[in-house]
Design a protein around this motif. Structure first.
Motif: not given
Length: 136
Positions: A37-41, A65-69, A71-78, A98-102
């Motif tokens: 996932a992280l490599k693909a993002v 948690r890693e995405l949020r650390t 700088p490139v992905t800390d604001n990406m909506p998840v 997480a910005d939303d939980y479904v």
């Protein structure tokens, strides 16, 4: 049209979500394993990430948690898309960023409406940021 990445290991969920998003004109990249996932993002730079909580390899929570650390992905909506019900799990996901939980099962039309609302929020945020940079 937005570029959306879906990280889920369930073929049925992938098909339902992908079909709903593509019918709304979005492009969809699919990742089936948490370790990828992280490599693909980093490679695809999606506008929004839909992430399952339980994945083979790294968990959705670890990925978030890693995405949020970074700088490139800390604001990406998840959006977390998971079979884990309950306020405890949604609260933990919110704390992790997480910005939303479904929860599964879900209504594809409701999921699409929530995705569209998140994308509108991103567009507004980018517009405000761009306007602020012009003022400086």
């Amino acid at each position: 049209m937005a570029r959306i990445m879906l990280v889920d290991d369930d073929d049925v969920i992938v098909e339902v979500v992908s079909d709903a998003l593509k019918s709304a004109g979005h492009s969809v990249d699919v990742v089936y394993h948490g370790d990828e996932a992280l490599k693909a993002v980093a490679m695809h730079k999606p506008d929004l990430l839909i992430l399952d909580y339980t994945l083979p390899g790294r968990t959705g929570r670890d990925i978030l948690r890693e995405l949020r650390t970074l700088p490139v992905t800390d604001n990406m909506p998840v959006m977390m898309l998971t079979s884990r019900h309950g306020r405890v799990h949604s609260g933990i996901a919110e704390i992790d960023g997480a910005d939303d939980y479904v929860t599964k099962p879900f209504d594809p039309d409701d999921l699409l409406a929530r995705v569209e609302a998140m994308l509108v929020g991103v567009a507004i945020s980018r517009h405000v940021t761009d306007a602020a940079e012009l003022d400086t």
